[in-house]
Design an enzyme around this catalytic site. Structure first.
Site, PDB file in Angstrom:
ATOM      1  N   LYS A  67       0.808  -1.236   0.000  1.00  0.00           N
ATOM      2  CA  LYS A  67       0.000   0.000   0.000  1.00  0.00           C
ATOM      3  C   LYS A  67       0.841   1.286   0.000  1.00  0.00           C
ATOM      4  O   LYS A  67       0.520   2.245  -0.700  1.00  0.00           O
ATOM      5  CB  LYS A  67      -0.935   0.022   1.218  1.00  0.00           C
ATOM      6  CG  LYS A  67      -2.051  -1.013   1.150  1.00  0.00           C
ATOM      7  CD  LYS A  67      -2.974  -0.882   2.348  1.00  0.00           C
ATOM      8  CE  LYS A  67      -4.002  -1.987   2.381  1.00  0.00           C
ATOM      9  NZ  LYS A  67      -4.979  -1.842   3.463  1.00  0.00           N
ATOM     10  N   ASP A 106     -10.040   2.526   2.669  1.00  0.00           N
ATOM     11  CA  ASP A 106     -10.073   1.876   3.995  1.00  0.00           C
ATOM     12  C   ASP A 106     -10.734   2.779   5.037  1.00  0.00           C
ATOM     13  O   ASP A 106     -11.504   2.323   5.888  1.00  0.00           O
ATOM     14  CB  ASP A 106      -8.656   1.533   4.471  1.00  0.00           C
ATOM     15  CG  ASP A 106      -8.124   0.260   3.821  1.00  0.00           C
ATOM     16  OD1 ASP A 106      -8.935  -0.587   3.410  1.00  0.00           O
ATOM     17  OD2 ASP A 106      -6.891   0.123   3.730  1.00  0.00           O
TER      18      ASP A 106
HETATM   19  P1  NAP Z   1       0.735  -2.674  10.764  1.00  0.00           P
HETATM   20  O1  NAP Z   1       0.949  -1.409  10.021  1.00  0.00           O
HETATM   21  O2  NAP Z   1       1.771  -3.741  10.682  1.00  0.00           O
HETATM   22  O3  NAP Z   1       0.534  -2.280  12.335  1.00  0.00           O
HETATM   23  C1  NAP Z   1       0.436  -3.279  13.306  1.00  0.00           C
HETATM   24  C2  NAP Z   1       0.014  -2.667  14.643  1.00  0.00           C
HETATM   25  O4  NAP Z   1      -0.168  -3.740  15.585  1.00  0.00           O
HETATM   26  C3  NAP Z   1       1.050  -1.719  15.250  1.00  0.00           C
HETATM   27  O5  NAP Z   1       0.383  -0.725  15.989  1.00  0.00           O
HETATM   28  C4  NAP Z   1       1.839  -2.672  16.175  1.00  0.00           C
HETATM   29  O6  NAP Z   1       2.490  -2.030  17.236  1.00  0.00           O
HETATM   30  C5  NAP Z   1       0.699  -3.518  16.720  1.00  0.00           C
HETATM   31  N1  NAP Z   1       1.176  -4.789  17.251  1.00  0.00           N
HETATM   32  C6  NAP Z   1       1.574  -5.884  16.555  1.00  0.00           C
HETATM   33  N2  NAP Z   1       1.958  -6.874  17.417  1.00  0.00           N
HETATM   34  C7  NAP Z   1       1.808  -6.365  18.670  1.00  0.00           C
HETATM   35  C8  NAP Z   1       2.029  -6.891  19.982  1.00  0.00           C
HETATM   36  N3  NAP Z   1       2.486  -8.149  20.167  1.00  0.00           N
HETATM   37  N4  NAP Z   1       1.735  -6.106  21.047  1.00  0.00           N
HETATM   38  C9  NAP Z   1       1.259  -4.846  20.872  1.00  0.00           C
HETATM   39  N5  NAP Z   1       1.025  -4.293  19.660  1.00  0.00           N
HETATM   40  C10 NAP Z   1       1.291  -5.045  18.564  1.00  0.00           C
HETATM   41  O7  NAP Z   1      -0.634  -3.373  10.356  1.00  0.00           O
HETATM   42  P2  NAP Z   1      -1.984  -2.659   9.853  1.00  0.00           P
HETATM   43  O8  NAP Z   1      -1.977  -2.583   8.380  1.00  0.00           O
HETATM   44  O9  NAP Z   1      -2.181  -1.413  10.654  1.00  0.00           O
HETATM   45  O10 NAP Z   1      -3.099  -3.769  10.233  1.00  0.00           O
HETATM   46  C11 NAP Z   1      -3.379  -4.079  11.597  1.00  0.00           C
HETATM   47  C12 NAP Z   1      -4.431  -5.178  11.647  1.00  0.00           C
HETATM   48  O11 NAP Z   1      -5.656  -4.698  11.095  1.00  0.00           O
HETATM   49  C13 NAP Z   1      -4.060  -6.429  10.834  1.00  0.00           C
HETATM   50  O12 NAP Z   1      -4.372  -7.559  11.614  1.00  0.00           O
HETATM   51  C14 NAP Z   1      -4.941  -6.349   9.601  1.00  0.00           C
HETATM   52  O13 NAP Z   1      -5.299  -7.638   9.111  1.00  0.00           O
HETATM   53  C15 NAP Z   1      -6.169  -5.615  10.149  1.00  0.00           C
HETATM   54  N6  NAP Z   1      -6.872  -4.839   9.097  1.00  0.00           N
HETATM   55  C16 NAP Z   1      -8.198  -5.052   8.934  1.00  0.00           C
HETATM   56  C17 NAP Z   1      -8.878  -4.323   7.958  1.00  0.00           C
HETATM   57  C18 NAP Z   1     -10.348  -4.561   7.729  1.00  0.00           C
HETATM   58  O14 NAP Z   1     -10.824  -4.257   6.630  1.00  0.00           O
HETATM   59  N7  NAP Z   1     -11.095  -5.028   8.711  1.00  0.00           N
HETATM   60  C19 NAP Z   1      -8.205  -3.367   7.176  1.00  0.00           C
HETATM   61  C20 NAP Z   1      -6.842  -3.158   7.406  1.00  0.00           C
HETATM   62  C21 NAP Z   1      -6.171  -3.916   8.387  1.00  0.00           C
HETATM   63  P3  NAP Z   1       4.041  -1.591  17.085  1.00  0.00           P
HETATM   64  O15 NAP Z   1       4.031  -0.307  16.320  1.00  0.00           O
HETATM   65  O16 NAP Z   1       4.518  -1.459  18.478  1.00  0.00           O
HETATM   66  O17 NAP Z   1       4.730  -2.702  16.338  1.00  0.00           O
END
Ligand code: NAP
Length: 294
Positions: A67, A106
């Site tokens: 993205k 999104d």
């Molecule tokens: P991303 O950019 O990789 O961000 C991941 C986030 O999760 C960061 O804030 C990270 O914190 C946190 N995190 C990961 N492991 C952690 C842990 N063990 N303890 C505490 N915090 C943790 O991912 P993203 O694109 O934002 O997506 C996040 C989630 O949303 C994914 O599971 C994705 O599948 C879901 N999602 C859903 C939709 C939907 O349409 N429903 C759309 C987009 C995304 P740090 O910064 O500290 O690493």
């Protein structure tokens, strides 16, 4: 060459539910078209983008890990809209002549799902999906959080309380948006619960194969709504705890379905009179996509 050809690109891509959503609407609105999954490795991304037009694609959705790179590429060589620029990510590309136009749907998907959830079960004057003046706690500061915070301020929330395991990322996000965002320490997030109307988990905690987001919700206002953008499982531990405590809950599938609606319109038939504005997110669509999760 197929008449209306669109796809989703990512790496890996085999789990994507987007083909299910778009094929449901193609059938429902009787539109001749095709929507495929295209596995595009990071090294092949530029080549894919440079050949989209000659391959006859009307557009594509973009998912992890492309993205941000797609946003940079289109900003330099083609065109992106103001929301995608502010959020820093493109999840939808529309082909217009020789030009690739980049959008981010999104944030729209999250807000549409949140508003539908807020209004659900309420009638008449009580049917309020207005976010004006609300306080929202956002847990997580990754890519999804950026879009969600953009959407929240676009809908005039009063304040966002933001917390992230890695606080520097939350600080950066707050600085980039320059609006009413209070960053609070990860370990102290429950101290702020009594001040929020909506709580949203945007981290990957709670997703299948990940540990749950452990959070004591006892301090939340009785009227607060809890939402999670994880949709596999549909009901995360956070949502189950919230429901036990009597809160309204909104799962993450709604965001996925609603973000697809403006993308579908971009790809297939902007003039189609079968759907006014956008294709509909119905229970039948939801159930069909849920089957794909099982
Ligand atoms: P991303 O950019 O990789 O961000 C991941 C986030 O999760 C960061 O804030 C990270 O914190 C946190 N995190 C990961 N492991 C952690 C842990 N063990 N303890 C505490 N915090 C943790 O991912 P993203 O694109 O934002 O997506 C996040 C989630 O949303 C994914 O599971 C994705 O599948 C879901 N999602 C859903 C939709 C939907 O349409 N429903 C759309 C987009 C995304 P740090 O910064 O500290 O690493």
């Amino acid at each position: 060459m197929l008449k209306n050809n669109a796809c989703v690109i990512g790496y890996p891509i085999h789990h994507s539910l987007s083909p299910r959503i778009h094929s449901f609407w193609l059938n429902a609105y009787n539109i001749e078209g095709n929507y495929s999954r295209e596995e595009v490795r990071p090294d092949d991304l530029t080549m894919f983008l440079n050949t989209m037009v000659e391959k006859g694609f009307k557009g594509c959705n973009v998912t992890i890990p492309h993205k941000e790179k797609v946003k940079d590429f289109l900003e330099e060589h083609h065109w992106i809209d103001s929301a995608a620029r502010k959020i820093g990510a493109v999840n939808t590309i529309k082909v217009v002549g020789e030009q690739l136009q980049g959008f981010n749907t999104d944030f729209y998907g999250f807000m549409a799902s949140l508003k539908a959830g807020l209004a659900e079960g309420l009638e008449g004057e009580k049917k309020c999906d207005d976010l004006y003046g609300k306080k929202v706690m956002v847990i997580g500061a990754g890519g999804a959080a950026r879009g969600i915070i953009y959407g929240l301020f676009n809908d005039l929330v009063d304040k966002v309380i933001l917390t992230n395991r890695t606080q520097e990322k939350a600080d950066k996000l707050a600085a980039d948006f320059g609006q009413k965002i209070e960053v609070v320490p990860w370990e102290k997030k429950t101290d702020y619960l009594s001040d929020v109307d909506v709580l949203v988990n945007t981290t990957s905690l709670g997703m299948i194969g990940q540990p749950p987001l452990e959070m004591d919700l006892d301090g939340l206002l009785e009227t607060a709504v809890v939402t999670d953008i994880i949709f596999n499982p549909l009901h995360t531990e956070l949502l189950m705890d919230a429901r036990k405590n009597g809160h309204k809950i909104i799962d993450g599938l709604g965001m996925l379905l609603h973000q697809a609606a403006p993308a579908f319109k971009h790809f297939y038939d902007p003039e189609n009179e079968a759907f006014h504005g956008l294709p509909e997110v119905t229970d039948a669509l939801r159930n069909y996509v849920l089957e794909g999760l099982r």
